[in-house]
Design a protein around this motif. Structure first.
Motif, PDB file in Angstrom:
ATOM      1  N   MET A 120       0.837  -1.203   0.000  1.00  0.00           N
ATOM      2  CA  MET A 120       0.000   0.000   0.000  1.00  0.00           C
ATOM      3  C   MET A 120       0.871   1.253   0.000  1.00  0.00           C
ATOM      4  N   ASN A 121       0.389   2.281  -0.654  1.00  0.00           N
ATOM      5  CA  ASN A 121       1.131   3.527  -0.755  1.00  0.00           C
ATOM      6  C   ASN A 121       0.617   4.526   0.268  1.00  0.00           C
ATOM      7  N   VAL A 122       1.528   5.295   0.843  1.00  0.00           N
ATOM      8  CA  VAL A 122       1.143   6.266   1.867  1.00  0.00           C
ATOM      9  C   VAL A 122       0.133   7.273   1.315  1.00  0.00           C
ATOM     10  N   LYS A 123       0.190   7.556   0.028  1.00  0.00           N
ATOM     11  CA  LYS A 123      -0.736   8.532  -0.560  1.00  0.00           C
ATOM     12  C   LYS A 123      -2.171   8.017  -0.609  1.00  0.00           C
ATOM     13  N   ASP A 124      -2.343   6.716  -0.393  1.00  0.00           N
ATOM     14  CA  ASP A 124      -3.692   6.156  -0.333  1.00  0.00           C
ATOM     15  C   ASP A 124      -4.448   6.624   0.914  1.00  0.00           C
ATOM     16  N   PHE A 125      -3.736   7.265   1.843  1.00  0.00           N
ATOM     17  CA  PHE A 125      -4.347   7.692   3.103  1.00  0.00           C
ATOM     18  C   PHE A 125      -4.312   9.211   3.237  1.00  0.00           C
ATOM     19  N   ASP A 126      -4.372   9.874   2.098  1.00  0.00           N
ATOM     20  CA  ASP A 126      -4.372  11.333   2.075  1.00  0.00           C
ATOM     21  C   ASP A 126      -5.805  11.842   2.005  1.00  0.00           C
ATOM     22  N   ARG A 147       4.954  11.114  14.033  1.00  0.00           N
ATOM     23  CA  ARG A 147       5.896  11.515  12.994  1.00  0.00           C
ATOM     24  C   ARG A 147       5.410  11.058  11.620  1.00  0.00           C
ATOM     25  N   PRO A 148       5.716  11.836  10.593  1.00  0.00           N
ATOM     26  CA  PRO A 148       5.245  11.478   9.247  1.00  0.00           C
ATOM     27  C   PRO A 148       5.885  10.191   8.753  1.00  0.00           C
ATOM     28  N   VAL A 149       5.141   9.498   7.910  1.00  0.00           N
ATOM     29  CA  VAL A 149       5.672   8.305   7.259  1.00  0.00           C
ATOM     30  C   VAL A 149       6.528   8.774   6.079  1.00  0.00           C
ATOM     31  N   LYS A 150       7.813   8.435   6.117  1.00  0.00           N
ATOM     32  CA  LYS A 150       8.754   8.972   5.131  1.00  0.00           C
ATOM     33  C   LYS A 150       9.040   8.015   3.982  1.00  0.00           C
ATOM     34  N   VAL A 151       8.373   6.869   3.998  1.00  0.00           N
ATOM     35  CA  VAL A 151       8.543   5.920   2.893  1.00  0.00           C
ATOM     36  C   VAL A 151       7.268   5.902   2.062  1.00  0.00           C
ATOM     37  N   ASP A 152       7.391   5.553   0.799  1.00  0.00           N
ATOM     38  CA  ASP A 152       6.219   5.485  -0.075  1.00  0.00           C
ATOM     39  C   ASP A 152       5.353   4.263   0.236  1.00  0.00           C
ATOM     40  N   VAL A 153       6.000   3.137   0.500  1.00  0.00           N
ATOM     41  CA  VAL A 153       5.305   1.879   0.774  1.00  0.00           C
ATOM     42  C   VAL A 153       5.180   1.730   2.286  1.00  0.00           C
ATOM     43  N   ILE A 154       3.940   1.731   2.793  1.00  0.00           N
ATOM     44  CA  ILE A 154       3.765   1.822   4.238  1.00  0.00           C
ATOM     45  C   ILE A 154       4.311   0.607   4.977  1.00  0.00           C
ATOM     46  N   GLU A 155       4.358  -0.546   4.307  1.00  0.00           N
ATOM     47  CA  GLU A 155       4.890  -1.745   4.960  1.00  0.00           C
ATOM     48  C   GLU A 155       6.356  -1.584   5.339  1.00  0.00           C
ATOM     49  N   GLU A 156       7.043  -0.607   4.746  1.00  0.00           N
ATOM     50  CA  GLU A 156       8.458  -0.387   5.038  1.00  0.00           C
ATOM     51  C   GLU A 156       8.673   0.580   6.197  1.00  0.00           C
ATOM     52  N   HIS A 157       7.577   1.160   6.707  1.00  0.00           N
ATOM     53  CA  HIS A 157       7.697   2.122   7.809  1.00  0.00           C
ATOM     54  C   HIS A 157       8.005   1.406   9.119  1.00  0.00           C
ATOM     55  N   LYS A 158       8.897   1.984   9.918  1.00  0.00           N
ATOM     56  CA  LYS A 158       9.276   1.436  11.216  1.00  0.00           C
ATOM     57  C   LYS A 158       8.777   2.356  12.321  1.00  0.00           C
ATOM     58  N   MET A 159       7.941   1.817  13.201  1.00  0.00           N
ATOM     59  CA  MET A 159       7.414   2.587  14.332  1.00  0.00           C
ATOM     60  C   MET A 159       8.470   2.715  15.428  1.00  0.00           C
ATOM     61  N   HIS A 160       8.407   3.816  16.162  1.00  0.00           N
ATOM     62  CA  HIS A 160       9.233   3.960  17.351  1.00  0.00           C
ATOM     63  C   HIS A 160       8.617   3.152  18.493  1.00  0.00           C
ATOM     64  N   ASP A 176       6.412  -1.644  19.379  1.00  0.00           N
ATOM     65  CA  ASP A 176       6.511  -0.855  18.151  1.00  0.00           C
ATOM     66  C   ASP A 176       5.484  -1.356  17.141  1.00  0.00           C
ATOM     67  N   ILE A 177       4.357  -1.860  17.660  1.00  0.00           N
ATOM     68  CA  ILE A 177       3.322  -2.403  16.797  1.00  0.00           C
ATOM     69  C   ILE A 177       2.835  -1.353  15.803  1.00  0.00           C
ATOM     70  N   PHE A 178       2.698  -1.755  14.560  1.00  0.00           N
ATOM     71  CA  PHE A 178       2.221  -0.886  13.484  1.00  0.00           C
ATOM     72  C   PHE A 178       0.970  -1.547  12.906  1.00  0.00           C
ATOM     73  N   ILE A 179      -0.172  -0.903  13.128  1.00  0.00           N
ATOM     74  CA  ILE A 179      -1.447  -1.465  12.696  1.00  0.00           C
ATOM     75  C   ILE A 179      -1.925  -0.725  11.451  1.00  0.00           C
ATOM     76  N   TYR A 180      -2.080  -1.454  10.359  1.00  0.00           N
ATOM     77  CA  TYR A 180      -2.551  -0.869   9.106  1.00  0.00           C
ATOM     78  C   TYR A 180      -3.445  -1.895   8.414  1.00  0.00           C
ATOM     79  N   PRO A 181      -4.176  -1.517   7.361  1.00  0.00           N
ATOM     80  CA  PRO A 181      -5.153  -2.428   6.754  1.00  0.00           C
ATOM     81  C   PRO A 181      -4.574  -3.806   6.446  1.00  0.00           C
ATOM     82  N   GLY A 182      -5.354  -4.798   6.823  1.00  0.00           N
ATOM     83  CA  GLY A 182      -4.915  -6.180   6.735  1.00  0.00           C
ATOM     84  C   GLY A 182      -4.679  -6.778   8.107  1.00  0.00           C
ATOM     85  N   TYR A 183      -4.538  -5.913   9.116  1.00  0.00           N
ATOM     86  CA  TYR A 183      -4.323  -6.388  10.489  1.00  0.00           C
ATOM     87  C   TYR A 183      -5.610  -7.015  11.031  1.00  0.00           C
TER      88      TYR A 183
END
Length: 341
Positions: free
Chosen positions: A1-7, A212-225, A278-285
C-alpha cells in the motif's frame, strides 16, 4: 500500500487550536465499520452507543511538561530540549534544537542551574541521550521549569495546561496526550459506570514517533518507534471477562488500542504484562481484542489514520473524513471525536 492512499484534503482553519471549555461538548461522528454509514451528534451521545457489559479501555498516562529551554554552559547559546523517553535513572532520550550545535560532551543549563544536562550519545534520527544533574526531585524540577509539549500544528498558547491532560491521567511519562480521552469529564465517566460499563485502565507512554510522518512510499516499510506500556492483572482480568461474557472491548484512543493488541496472545487473551511495543497497525491487520474505538480525527498520511482504516476500511474512513470536513468538524488533538462501532 502507498502512503498517498491515506491522504485527504483538510482546510487549515479546521485544525482546532484551543480546547472547548466543556470537555464532552465536542461533536461526535459515529461510523459503522461494516456498512460505512455515519451519524452526527454530541460527544455526550456516546452514552446511547454503549451498553451494559461493555468495557471501556482508557490510557492513564500523564503528559510530562517535557519542553525545556536552556543555554549551552560554554557559549550561552539557547537550546531547546523535548524529552521523549526515560531510558534509565537520569538518562533520557530527547530531541534537541539546534541539533548541529549540541554535540557529545556539551553541557546545557536550565533555570539558572537548577537543572543541568550533558549530552552523552547521538541515537536514531539525530536524537540525543542526555544525563541530567540536579538536587531534589526531578519531576518537581521539571514541573517548575518545563512547558507542556503541544503538537506543532497548535500555535496558540494553552491557558490551562490541565486541558492537555485527561481527567484520569496519573502515570507520568508521555511526550503527548492520548487525546481521545480529553472528551471525558468525571461526570460522564460516572454516568458510563452507572450504565454497567466497566472501565479498565492501561498505560502507554506516548512518544512522538506515533505522530511523525511516514517517510517511505510503501507503508509496509515504515518502522514505528517503541513506546513503553503496562497492563495490570486487574485490567487483563476485566478485559478477558468482558470478551468471555460477550461484551465489547471499546478502546479510547489509538494508544489504548495499540496497548491491548500488543499485550494479547494469539488467542486474544491478556495477562499482566509490561514492555516496549513498536506495533504498526494498518489495513490487513486482524484485531485480537478491540471491538470498537473512540478516537479523534488524524493527520493525513499518518500511521493513526492507517490504524483506524484497518478497523473500518480505508474507503469508509476517508468518506467519513470528507463528510467531517464538509460539516466543519474540528480536527486533531483539541478537535472533535469519532466512534467506530
Amino acid at each position: 500500500m502507498n502512503v498517498k492512499d491515506f491522504d485527504y484534503y483538510l482546510p487549515e482553519e479546521l485544525i482546532a487550536q484551543t480546547p472547548l471549555e466543556n470537555r464532552p461538548s465536542s461533536r461526535l461522528l459515529v461510523l459503522d465499520k461494516n456498512t460505512g454509514e455515519t451519524q452526527h451528534g454530541s460527544f455526550c451521545d456516546i452514552l446511547s452507543f454503549l451498553k451494559k457489559g461493555d468495557c471501556l479501555v482508557l490510557n492513564d498516562t500523564k503528559v510530562l511538561p517535557a519542553r525545556l529551554y536552556g543555554n549551552r554552559e560554554d557559549s550561552g547559546a539557547p537550546v531547546e530540549f523535548l524529552l521523549l523517553a526515560q531510558k534509565e535513572n537520569d538518562i533520557w532520550e530527547i530531541i534537541v534544537k539546534p541539533g548541529k550545535k549540541c554535540r557529545i560532551g556539551h553541557r546545557i543549563v536550565f533555570g539558572n542551574g537548577k537543572l543541568k544536562a550533558e549530552i552523552i550519545d547521538i541515537v536514531n534520527e539525530g536524537n540525543r541521550l542526555v544525563r541530567f544533574e540536579y538536587n531534589g526531585i526531578f519531576n518537581e524540577i521539571l514541573s517548575e521549569l518545563g512547558e507542556m509539549p503541544l503538537p506543532p500544528y497548535i500555535t496558540k498558547k494553552l491557558d490551562n495546561p490541565d486541558r492537555y491532560q485527561t481527567v484520569y491521567a496519573r502515570e507520568e511519562g508521555s511526550a503527548a496526550a492520548p487525546t481521545a480521552g480529553l472528551h471525558f469529564d468525571n461526570d460522564l465517566l460516572e454516568r458510563i459506570r452507572a450504565m454497567g460499563v466497566t472501565l479498565a485502565f492501561v498505560t502507554l507512554h506516548v512518544g512522538l514517533g506515533t505522530f511523525r510522518p511516514v517517510k517511505v512510499d510503501v507503508i509496509e516499510e515504515h518502522k514505528m518507534h517503541s513506546e513503553f506500556y503496562t497492563v495490570s492483572k486487574a485490567t487483563a482480568d476485566i478485559i478477558n471477562e468482558t470478551k468471555k461474557n460477550g461484551g465489547r472491548v471499546i478502546c479510547v484512543g489509538t494508544t489504548s488500542c495499540r496497548t491491548v493488541e500488543s499485550a494479547a496472545n494469539d488467542d486474544g487473551l491478556l495477562t499482566e504484562k509490561s514492555g516496549w511495543t513498536d506495533i504498526f497497525i494498518y489495513p490487513g491487520y486482524k484485531f485480537k481484542v478491540l471491538d470498537a474505538l473512540i478516537t479523534n480525527f488524524h493527520l493525513p498520511q499518518s500511521t493513526l489514520i492507517m490504524l483506524v482504516s484497518s478497523l473500518a476500511g480505508r474507503d469508509n474512513v476517508l468518506n467519513a473524513y470528507t463528510e467531517a470536513v464538509k460539516e466543519k468538524y474540528r480536527f486533531f488533538s483539541f478537535g472533535d471525536a469519532m466512534f467506530i462501532k
